[in-house]
Scaffold this motif. Structure first.
Motif, PDB file in Angstrom:
ATOM      1  N   GLY A   1       0.660  -1.215   0.056  1.00  0.00           N
ATOM      2  CA  GLY A   1       0.142   0.009  -0.103  1.00  0.00           C
ATOM      3  C   GLY A   1       0.787   1.455   0.125  1.00  0.00           C
ATOM      4  N   SER A   2       2.234   1.286   1.026  1.00  0.00           N
ATOM      5  CA  SER A   2       2.713   2.314   0.973  1.00  0.00           C
ATOM      6  C   SER A   2       3.521   2.691  -0.400  1.00  0.00           C
ATOM      7  CB  SER A   2       3.885   2.056   1.972  1.00  0.00           C
ATOM      8  OG  SER A   2       3.426   1.997   3.246  1.00  0.00           O
TER       9      SER A   2
ATOM     10  N   TYR B   1       2.346   1.824  -3.373  1.00  0.00           N
ATOM     11  CA  TYR B   1       1.547   2.194  -4.282  1.00  0.00           C
ATOM     12  C   TYR B   1       1.075   3.815  -4.087  1.00  0.00           C
ATOM     13  CZ  TYR B   1      -3.240   2.450  -6.644  1.00  0.00           C
ATOM     14  OH  TYR B   1      -4.372   2.688  -7.451  1.00  0.00           O
ATOM     15  N   LEU B   2       0.967   4.103  -2.922  1.00  0.00           N
ATOM     16  CA  LEU B   2       0.414   5.377  -2.642  1.00  0.00           C
ATOM     17  C   LEU B   2       1.590   6.635  -2.725  1.00  0.00           C
ATOM     18  CD1 LEU B   2      -1.796   4.684   0.634  1.00  0.00           C
ATOM     19  CD2 LEU B   2      -2.519   5.589  -1.611  1.00  0.00           C
ATOM     20  N   LEU B   3       3.029   6.026  -2.464  1.00  0.00           N
ATOM     21  CA  LEU B   3       4.054   6.984  -2.394  1.00  0.00           C
ATOM     22  C   LEU B   3       4.763   6.908  -3.873  1.00  0.00           C
ATOM     23  CD1 LEU B   3       5.539   6.160   0.933  1.00  0.00           C
ATOM     24  CD2 LEU B   3       4.173   8.206   0.422  1.00  0.00           C
TER      25      LEU B   3
ATOM     26  N   TYR C   1       3.556   9.373  -9.213  1.00  0.00           N
ATOM     27  CA  TYR C   1       2.851   9.179 -10.382  1.00  0.00           C
ATOM     28  C   TYR C   1       2.927  10.511 -11.379  1.00  0.00           C
ATOM     29  CZ  TYR C   1       0.466   5.192  -8.705  1.00  0.00           C
ATOM     30  OH  TYR C   1       0.055   3.921  -8.103  1.00  0.00           O
TER      31      TYR C   1
END
Lengths: 77, 227, 392
Positions: A20-21, A23-25, A28
């Motif tokens: 999750g980290s 993916y979120l960090l 992009y």
């Protein structure tokens, strides 16, 4: 609940948290910006597919029909 | 001293099995009353129907006709939830082949009947320790059941049967897989349970049970009938 | 039933019977891993493509003869500008250049660096270098695949292109394009437009095709008719058609992915059936024993259902975690070749993490429901049997 099971679940939760980290960090914005700049520069968007470009497989009678063994149908012709 | 209260009542019980179109009557018109605190030995050769009768009393099988009442509750006619509750609280069963979970320890095997009891783990643990002590198997509680000797497996099965403090203990050929010494040990445990006021029913053809040194009733069975 | 005691026994059984569960978790995990990996790669590529499409012009027109694309006259740009609603008309010069006959090829793209916007874009791409140096002499920007290939063939700093007129044109490699552009530009060579024309054999009055924008999307339908009326040999493609073809290609419900789903589902069902038929007899005895010890049918079903849910969830989570690691951290070695191809220049792409939760939920349901059913149905059948019969 017994200890080995609890340890395993905690391990799974940790892995999901790490995923999750990541993916979120993930940057992009930077990634999108770079690839969009490339597309703006060249005005080309098809993928750089590693396919052998072979003119002889093009069928003039049925130009819309994709040739076998190729994935370059994304190229704008 | 025996109480006049009937713990187990069996009325006009029939059990017929169907094998490839043929009907095989195993129990025929069984009528039996067992009082609270009584010890009953169902004696008969293999095929006399004593194991089938025991299964019907325990609620593990359903009769073809007739009734089995446990403390006036018709166990064979109750919905599954109530029948299971009855089996869990009032009846402790000791099987011929022990029927333990081989991959679990002695302690874990004895815990199983109380999982659905609604008790907390600490309370369950206390009851398990008491049952293990009663069956004289506390020293082996961490050992996997598959690694136990026949006598130790039998004592584990006894502890499991006693853990919910049931009023009725049913034993199906309890000494069939034991040597003489272990068989005598088992009988000693039964004597102690009898002293505690448990109602005991034993299905066996072992001659050791012909001369028990505590008060008991022998019920001979031949060809599905009580003689 | 006390929840504490129930969970204690459940977790105890799971750990004690881990060998029994291990093989089924492993098989399930591999299937979820494969399915998720394929879907992650396609979602990521689709995401990147959609990002690039956002900045693409709305329309592309080209000239065709006998169904084949031929050079488009530059004078069409003036005609297009005269159409009401058309803006930003830009010619495009690009084409395939073969390293040698029947060998690997590069995509040559010509860019008019005199345009301010192209200049700005270039500065973003090659940040740490003096841009002015690029415009001195014949220089090119190369993709990473091109760089590696040329280096392997001893072209370290420059390459001699052969023009259609038979003359050599030496072009120096100025810089390699950033690795984040590999998905688009791995086999690309970016040159000044005039140089590209020379190498590809276009005159000053020709382009490969022409791009333009039509800001008002309501006019798009009409635009196609207007353009077709201009010239009989004019071929039009608009952005919506390209988006649609991408969506169709990467739509997981259709085509290849549906077949993949079905094959995996069938394989999984077979393995599951085989696995559970093997353990059936011991399971049957255990259930019969629990019933004999006073467990109700509901209690047995609840236990088995929870046990199965745990196994299903663990294998699903492990499969997805492994797929995420494989695709978005390691770059999907081997599997990416299916999507990117392996015949031309080798491409190393970092996939952008994209998690489509509707797809992940679909995978879970497609996998979990048959699994649970295949476990619970036999369990229920045994549970409702008299315990004595079940223990036989």
């Amino acid at each position: 609940m017994i200890k080995p099971f609890v340890s395993f679940i905690l391990f799974l939760i940790l892995m999901v948290f790490l995923m999750g980290s990541h993916y979120l960090l993930f940057p992009y914005e930077k990634n999108s910006h770079t690839i969009q700049t490339m597309a703006k520069l060249t005005n080309l968007s098809p993928l750089s597919l590693s396919v052998a470009y072979d003119e002889s497989s093009f069928n003039a009678t049925y130009p819309e029909m994709p040739a076998f063994g190729r994935m370059d149908f994304l190229y704008e012709r | 001293m025996m109480d006049d209260v009937m713990m187990i009542k069996i009325e006009n019980l029939y059990r017929t099995f169907h094998h490839g179109g043929n009907e095989v009557p195993v129990l025929k018109d069984i009528n039996l009353n067992i009082a609270k605190g009584e010890c009953v030995v169902l004696k008969g050769v293999s095929g006399s129907g004593k194991t089938t009768l025991l299964s019907l009393i325990a609620g593990l099988d359903k009769p073809s006709s007739g009734k089995v009442l446990i403390e006036d509750d018709p166990i064979s006619k109750l919905p599954d939830l109530f029948a299971s509750e009855l089996r869990a609280r009032k009846i402790g069963m000791i099987f011929q082949h022990f029927n333990l979970f081989e991959h679990l320890t002695v302690q874990e095997n004895v815990t199983i009947p109380l999982i659905t009891s609604g008790l907390k783990m600490k309370e369950i643990q206390t009851k398990v320790d008491t049952a293990l002590h009663l069956a004289n198997i506390s020293h082996k509680k961490e050992i996997q059941a598959g690694r136990l000797s026949g006598g130790e497996k039998q004592r584990t099965a006894i502890a499991r049967a006693l853990v919910a403090d049931p009023n009725i203990i049913l034993c199906d050929e309890p000494t069939a897989n034991l040597d003489r010494d272990n068989s005598l040990l088992f009988i000693e445990i039964l004597k102690e349970l009898h002293t505690l006021g448990k109602t005991i029913v034993i299905a066996t053809h072992d001659p050791l049970f012909d001369h028990l040194d505590f008060r008991n009733t022998i019920v001979p069975m031949v060809d599905g009938k009580i003689v | 039933m006390n929840a504490n005691a129930f969970w204690h026994f459940l977790t105890l059984q799971l750990v004690k019977e881990r060998n029994k569960h291990f093989s089924i978790i492993l098989i399930s995990m591999m299937i979820v891993f494969l399915l998720s990996s394929v879907l992650f790669i396609s979602s990521s590529i689709r995401f990147s493509l959609e990002e690039t499409l956002k900045v693409q012009p709305d329309f592309v027109v080209s000239r065709t003869q006998g169904g084949t694309a031929i050079p488009t006259p530059m004078e069409w740009s003036d005609e297009l500008l005269e159409i009401y609603g058309v803006s930003h008309v830009t010619p495009r010069v690009y084409g395939r250049y073969f390293f040698e006959p029947k060998a690997k090829s590069f995509l040559l793209v010509g860019v008019d660096f005199m345009e301010e916007q192209s200049h700005k874009n270039l500065q973003v791409l090659i940040t740490s270098t003096d841009i002015k140096a690029f415009f001195e002499g014949n220089q090119m920007l190369v993709g990473q695949g091109v760089k590696e290939y040329l280096n392997a063939h001893f072209y370290k700093d420059a390459y001699n292109f052969v023009t259609p007129k038979g003359k050599f044109q030496k072009v120096t490699m100025f810089k390699t394009l950033p690795s984040q552009t590999n998905l688009l530009a791995n086999d690309m060579i970016v040159l000044p437009i005039d140089l590209a024309r020379k190498i590809l054999g276009y005159t000053d009055e020709e382009a490969t095709d022409i791009l333009f924008n039509v800001p008002n999307t309501d006019e798009w339908e009409l635009m196609t008719d207007k353009l077709s009326a201009l010239h009989y040999d004019l071929h039009v493609v608009n952005k919506k058609e390209v988006q649609k073809s991408y969506a169709n290609l990467y739509n997981y419900k259709g085509g290849v992915f549906l077949i993949l789903f079905l094959i995996l589902l069938a394989t999984f069902a077979l393995i599951l059936y085989q696995r559970y038929s093997m353990v059936y007899s011991s399971e049957r005895r255990h259930i019969g024993l629990l019933r004999a010890l006073g467990w109700s049918i509901n209690a047995v079903l609840k236990f088995k259902f929870t046990e199965t849910i745990v196994v299903v969830s663990v294998s699903y989570i492990l499969g997805v975690l492994l797929a995420y690691l494989y695709v978005f951290v390691l770059g999907a070695p081997i599997l990416r070749e299916i999507f990117l191809g392996g015949q031309n220049l080798h491409n190393v792409v970092s996939f952008v993490p994209v998690l489509d939760f509707s797809v992940l939920s679909s995978i879970f349901l497609i996998y979990a429901l048959p699994f649970i059913a295949s476990v619970l149905i036999p369990v229920w059948k045994v549970s409702v049997t008299d315990p004595k019969e079940a223990m036989l």
